[in-house]
Design a protein around this motif. Structure first.
Motif, PDB file in Angstrom:
ATOM      1  N   SER A  46       5.250  -2.600  -6.778  1.00 27.63           N
ATOM      2  CA  SER A  46       4.844  -1.752  -5.652  1.00 27.63           C
ATOM      3  C   SER A  46       3.924  -2.510  -4.698  1.00 27.63           C
ATOM      4  O   SER A  46       3.284  -3.486  -5.082  1.00 27.63           O
ATOM      5  N   LYS A  47       3.880  -2.033  -3.437  1.00 25.33           N
ATOM      6  CA  LYS A  47       3.016  -2.633  -2.416  1.00 25.33           C
ATOM      7  C   LYS A  47       2.259  -1.524  -1.706  1.00 25.33           C
ATOM      8  O   LYS A  47       2.867  -0.542  -1.268  1.00 25.33           O
ATOM      9  N   GLY A  51      -4.729  -1.328   0.656  1.00 28.45           N
ATOM     10  CA  GLY A  51      -5.026  -1.009  -0.742  1.00 28.45           C
ATOM     11  C   GLY A  51      -6.337  -0.279  -0.814  1.00 28.45           C
ATOM     12  O   GLY A  51      -6.855   0.181   0.201  1.00 28.45           O
ATOM     13  N   PRO A  52      -6.887  -0.164  -1.962  1.00 31.79           N
ATOM     14  CA  PRO A  52      -6.329  -0.622  -3.233  1.00 31.79           C
ATOM     15  C   PRO A  52      -5.327   0.397  -3.785  1.00 31.79           C
ATOM     16  O   PRO A  52      -5.381   1.575  -3.439  1.00 31.79           O
ATOM     17  N   PRO A  53      -4.433  -0.062  -4.654  1.00 32.42           N
ATOM     18  CA  PRO A  53      -3.479   0.860  -5.272  1.00 32.42           C
ATOM     19  C   PRO A  53      -4.153   1.706  -6.345  1.00 32.42           C
ATOM     20  O   PRO A  53      -5.252   1.369  -6.801  1.00 32.42           O
ATOM     21  N   MET A 141      13.142   4.555  -9.024  1.00 34.73           N
ATOM     22  CA  MET A 141      13.020   5.356  -7.807  1.00 34.73           C
ATOM     23  C   MET A 141      12.014   4.645  -6.900  1.00 34.73           C
ATOM     24  O   MET A 141      10.898   4.335  -7.325  1.00 34.73           O
ATOM     25  N   THR A 142      12.415   4.392  -5.654  1.00 30.33           N
ATOM     26  CA  THR A 142      11.540   3.742  -4.691  1.00 30.33           C
ATOM     27  C   THR A 142      11.114   4.761  -3.645  1.00 30.33           C
ATOM     28  O   THR A 142      11.952   5.403  -3.016  1.00 30.33           O
ATOM     29  N   ALA A 143       9.798   4.892  -3.489  1.00 31.83           N
ATOM     30  CA  ALA A 143       9.232   5.826  -2.505  1.00 31.83           C
ATOM     31  C   ALA A 143       8.600   5.006  -1.381  1.00 31.83           C
ATOM     32  O   ALA A 143       7.648   4.259  -1.605  1.00 31.83           O
ATOM     33  N   THR A 144       9.145   5.147  -0.177  1.00 33.97           N
ATOM     34  CA  THR A 144       8.590   4.485   1.000  1.00 33.97           C
ATOM     35  C   THR A 144       7.711   5.503   1.708  1.00 33.97           C
ATOM     36  O   THR A 144       8.187   6.560   2.126  1.00 33.97           O
ATOM     37  N   VAL A 145       6.425   5.174   1.809  1.00 27.25           N
ATOM     38  CA  VAL A 145       5.419   6.120   2.293  1.00 27.25           C
ATOM     39  C   VAL A 145       4.799   5.596   3.584  1.00 27.25           C
ATOM     40  O   VAL A 145       4.276   4.484   3.621  1.00 27.25           O
ATOM     41  N   LYS A 146       4.841   6.419   4.635  1.00 23.40           N
ATOM     42  CA  LYS A 146       4.213   6.074   5.913  1.00 23.40           C
ATOM     43  C   LYS A 146       3.332   7.246   6.317  1.00 23.40           C
ATOM     44  O   LYS A 146       3.732   8.406   6.189  1.00 23.40           O
ATOM     45  N   GLY A 147       2.123   6.930   6.786  1.00 24.79           N
ATOM     46  CA  GLY A 147       1.254   8.023   7.213  1.00 24.79           C
ATOM     47  C   GLY A 147      -0.178   7.604   7.387  1.00 24.79           C
ATOM     48  O   GLY A 147      -0.479   6.479   7.769  1.00 24.79           O
ATOM     49  N   THR A 148      -1.067   8.542   7.045  1.00 25.73           N
ATOM     50  CA  THR A 148      -2.501   8.356   7.209  1.00 25.73           C
ATOM     51  C   THR A 148      -3.185   8.717   5.890  1.00 25.73           C
ATOM     52  O   THR A 148      -2.873   9.744   5.291  1.00 25.73           O
ATOM     53  N   SER A 156       1.252   2.151   4.853  1.00 21.83           N
ATOM     54  CA  SER A 156       2.642   1.751   4.732  1.00 21.83           C
ATOM     55  C   SER A 156       2.810   1.237   3.311  1.00 21.83           C
ATOM     56  O   SER A 156       2.495   0.079   3.010  1.00 21.83           O
ATOM     57  N   ASN A 157       3.264   2.124   2.420  1.00 25.27           N
ATOM     58  CA  ASN A 157       3.349   1.806   0.999  1.00 25.27           C
ATOM     59  C   ASN A 157       4.793   1.855   0.515  1.00 25.27           C
ATOM     60  O   ASN A 157       5.592   2.638   1.015  1.00 25.27           O
ATOM     61  N   VAL A 158       5.073   1.040  -0.469  1.00 26.33           N
ATOM     62  CA  VAL A 158       6.347   1.108  -1.183  1.00 26.33           C
ATOM     63  C   VAL A 158       5.972   1.230  -2.658  1.00 26.33           C
ATOM     64  O   VAL A 158       5.467   0.284  -3.263  1.00 26.33           O
ATOM     65  N   ALA A 159       6.195   2.417  -3.209  1.00 26.13           N
ATOM     66  CA  ALA A 159       5.860   2.690  -4.614  1.00 26.13           C
ATOM     67  C   ALA A 159       7.156   2.708  -5.423  1.00 26.13           C
ATOM     68  O   ALA A 159       8.072   3.465  -5.103  1.00 26.13           O
TER      69      ALA A 159
END
Length: 164
Positions: A46-47, A51-53, A141-148, A156-159
């Motif tokens: 994940s990215k 961060g931090p994650p 399962m890949t979750a692409t997350v964009k927001g605040t 901008s996360n990729v979990a």
């Protein structure tokens, strides 16, 4: 008297068939949905920007009506625990989201059998958009997350989650 017994027996058989048939339909729909189950965050794949994650995160996705019930349990970077939960249909309407620091409503859309879109809102303001895609083998399962985030920073996360 005999015809009354036959009619009663037939009615019982029909009612049982309908009840059992709807139960089987529900079970087969759940079995066909690759998102249903428990998923654990794979931090190495994940990215998180910025961060931090989190230290860990587990998603429990259950079928519910024409949608899903999701419970997310996370241990944040600072060691605090967060549990968020919602039950929503795939109809684009807003449903309550509990436990989130940034949003209080969630809406869902199904793109295809393996892809869903989720939008988190605070009032009328979109805070986060999440696209979840389950791999063809159903294991990732890949979750692409964009927001605040809660600090007001753009995210901008990729979990990446592994099915348990």
């Amino acid at each position: 008297m005999r015809s009354l017994k036959r009619a009663l027996a037939l009615a019982v058989v029909v009612v049982l068939g309908v009840v059992l048939g709807s139960g089987i339909e529900r079970l087969s729909a759940q079995a066909a949905d690759p998102r249903i189950g428990t998923w654990k965050l794979d931090l190495a794949k994940s990215k998180f920007s910025p961060g931090p994650p989190p230290q860990s995160q587990t998603l429990k996705i259950e079928a519910s009506g024409r949608g899903e019930k999701v419970t997310s349990e996370a241990v944040n970077a600072d060691g605090t625990r967060t549990t968020t939960q919602y039950t929503a249909n795939f109809d684009g309407k807003d449903y309550p989201l509990t436990g989130s620091q940034i949003a209080d409503m969630v809406s869902l859309k199904r793109v295809d059998a393996r892809t869903t879109e989720r939008t988190d809102k605070k009032g009328d303001k979109v805070m986060t958009s999440i696209t979840r895609v389950v791999s063809a083998d159903g294991k990732t399962m890949t979750a692409t997350v964009k927001g605040t985030n809660a600090q007001g920073q753009s995210t901008s996360n990729v979990a990446v989650f592994e099915k348990q």
